[in-house]
Design a protein around this motif. Structure first.
Motif, PDB file in Angstrom:
ATOM      1  N   GLU A 186       7.911 -17.957-122.816  1.00  0.00           N
ATOM      2  CA  GLU A 186       8.804 -19.497-121.447  1.00  0.00           C
ATOM      3  C   GLU A 186      10.290 -19.183-122.898  1.00  0.00           C
ATOM      4  OE1 GLU A 186       7.761 -23.162-120.102  1.00  0.00           O
ATOM      5  OE2 GLU A 186       9.640 -23.226-119.065  1.00  0.00           O
ATOM      6  N   GLY A 227      12.593 -21.458-124.439  1.00  0.00           N
ATOM      7  CA  GLY A 227      13.084 -23.469-124.153  1.00  0.00           C
ATOM      8  C   GLY A 227      12.208 -23.594-123.212  1.00  0.00           C
ATOM      9  N   ASP A 269      10.142 -23.661-127.826  1.00  0.00           N
ATOM     10  CA  ASP A 269      11.293 -24.646-127.676  1.00  0.00           C
ATOM     11  C   ASP A 269      11.877 -25.248-129.046  1.00  0.00           C
ATOM     12  OD1 ASP A 269      12.163 -26.060-124.758  1.00  0.00           O
ATOM     13  OD2 ASP A 269      12.994 -26.815-127.059  1.00  0.00           O
ATOM     14  N   LEU A 282      15.449 -19.910-130.773  1.00  0.00           N
ATOM     15  CA  LEU A 282      14.996 -19.567-129.752  1.00  0.00           C
ATOM     16  C   LEU A 282      13.997 -17.667-130.353  1.00  0.00           C
ATOM     17  CD1 LEU A 282      19.454 -18.977-129.802  1.00  0.00           C
ATOM     18  CD2 LEU A 282      17.345 -19.054-127.943  1.00  0.00           C
TER      19      LEU A 282
HETATM   20  C1  LIG Z   1      17.512 -25.829-119.154  1.00  0.00           C
HETATM   21  S1  LIG Z   1      16.092 -26.019-120.447  1.00  0.00           S
HETATM   22  C2  LIG Z   1      14.518 -25.923-119.581  1.00  0.00           C
HETATM   23  C3  LIG Z   1      13.750 -26.418-119.939  1.00  0.00           C
HETATM   24  C4  LIG Z   1      12.157 -25.691-118.828  1.00  0.00           C
HETATM   25  N1  LIG Z   1      12.067 -23.761-119.263  1.00  0.00           N
HETATM   26  C5  LIG Z   1      12.817 -25.726-117.833  1.00  0.00           C
HETATM   27  O1  LIG Z   1      13.010 -24.611-117.016  1.00  0.00           O
HETATM   28  O2  LIG Z   1      12.021 -26.941-117.502  1.00  0.00           O
HETATM   29  C6  LIG Z   1      16.992 -25.478-121.873  1.00  0.00           C
HETATM   30  C7  LIG Z   1      15.631 -26.013-122.987  1.00  0.00           C
HETATM   31  O3  LIG Z   1      15.797 -24.497-123.758  1.00  0.00           O
HETATM   32  C8  LIG Z   1      16.089 -25.888-125.572  1.00  0.00           C
HETATM   33  N2  LIG Z   1      16.688 -24.710-126.557  1.00  0.00           N
HETATM   34  C9  LIG Z   1      17.850 -24.842-126.616  1.00  0.00           C
HETATM   35  N3  LIG Z   1      18.442 -24.656-127.335  1.00  0.00           N
HETATM   36  C10 LIG Z   1      16.792 -23.864-128.320  1.00  0.00           C
HETATM   37  C11 LIG Z   1      16.868 -23.076-129.506  1.00  0.00           C
HETATM   38  N4  LIG Z   1      17.733 -23.032-130.048  1.00  0.00           N
HETATM   39  N5  LIG Z   1      15.609 -22.444-129.439  1.00  0.00           N
HETATM   40  C12 LIG Z   1      15.235 -22.600-128.331  1.00  0.00           C
HETATM   41  N6  LIG Z   1      14.660 -23.495-127.498  1.00  0.00           N
HETATM   42  C13 LIG Z   1      16.153 -24.231-127.173  1.00  0.00           C
HETATM   43  C14 LIG Z   1      15.984 -26.662-124.880  1.00  0.00           C
HETATM   44  O4  LIG Z   1      15.987 -27.820-125.659  1.00  0.00           O
HETATM   45  C15 LIG Z   1      15.597 -26.969-123.295  1.00  0.00           C
HETATM   46  O5  LIG Z   1      14.343 -27.021-123.254  1.00  0.00           O
END
Ligand SMILES: C[S@@+](CC[C@H](N)C(=O)[O-])C[C@H]1O[C@@H](n2cnc3c(N)ncnc32)[C@H](O)[C@@H]1O
Length: 218
Positions: free
Chosen positions: A68, A70, A91, A118
């Motif tokens: 998963e 993020g 994340d 990412l």
């Molecule tokens: C819309 S939320 C979705 C959270 C979870 N997957 C859900 O469906 O409930 C987007 C997630 O992506 C993470 N995120 C944003 N930019 C990111 C990056 N560059 N690398 C990793 N995670 C990232 C955010 O911190 C957040 O937790």
């Protein structure tokens, strides 16, 4: 018409939404309970997380390598692990990482929780499933909380993701997007990196269309 109404209602809805999540709350799905921290994407009232949970529910995930990307609250990761998957939850939000590690212990579910921008810390790793619920509003995030919603003024999140993704692409790389976002622009960014979006689910919730796309090499 619907979009216009949503725009008008947005400030009111946002006020109550922020008020609600300003306190830690709990969310339970299929017997898994997690704390919702105000700095972390809240799965309770957002439609996308629930659609993904329901989509993976009937799948046989036993012993499958599942990422998963993020993960936010990590409810999808915990649920996939409860179905037997070998889960990596990543994340960029350190608070999300910390809270999810606690939730895994509290629910006695084993998952690998990784801090990663990412796919940067996941190099050379391959997965059977990659699930992405991305931030998609075009604005620069000012902090970790905003990273859950904003993908950068020029969609930098997607630019970077689509550069990295071809090295990890699995037959089941899925991304959920809403009609609220600039899907055609995001698709074009994918095409630039030899990636193609195949629609595998369309679901309307409260008159908002949501789509799950399978990302493939074009
Ligand atoms: C819309 S939320 C979705 C959270 C979870 N997957 C859900 O469906 O409930 C987007 C997630 O992506 C993470 N995120 C944003 N930019 C990111 C990056 N560059 N690398 C990793 N995670 C990232 C955010 O911190 C957040 O937790």
């Amino acid at each position: 018409m619907v979009k216009k109404l949503k725009k008008q209602l947005y400030p009111v809805a946002r006020f109550f939404f922020d008020k609600y999540i300003s306190k830690q709350r709990k969310y339970t799905y299929e017997g898994i309970t997690i704390a919702i921290h105000e700095e972390v994407f809240p799965p309770k009232f957002t439609i996308s997380t629930k659609i993904l949970l329901e989509y993976i529910k009937p799948l046989d995930l036993k012993d499958k390598n599942f990422l998963e990307l993020g993960c936010g609250s990590g409810i999808i990761s915990l649920f996939a692990a409860s179905k037997g998957a070998k889960v990596t939850a990543s994340d960029i939000n350190q608070t999300a990482i910390r809270i999810l590690k606690e939730a895994a212990i509290n629910n006695e579910i084993s998952i690998n929780v990784v801090y990663s921008d990412l796919l940067e810390s996941l190099q050379n790793q391959q997965f059977d499933y990659i699930i992405i619920n991305p931030p998609y509003y075009p604005k620069a995030p000012q902090n970790d909380k905003e990273r859950a919603w904003f993908c950068g003024e020029n969609f930098e999140y997607f630019e970077k993701l689509f550069l990295q993704l071809p090295h990890h692409l699995s037959p089941n790389t899925w991304m959920i997007l809403s009609e609220d976002c600039e899907i055609d622009h995001i698709k074009q960014l994918a095409i630039k990196n030899g990636l193609f979006f195949k629609l595998i689910l369309e679901k309307s919730v409260i008159r908002e269309k949501n789509y799950i796309f399978q990302i493939e090499k074009s």
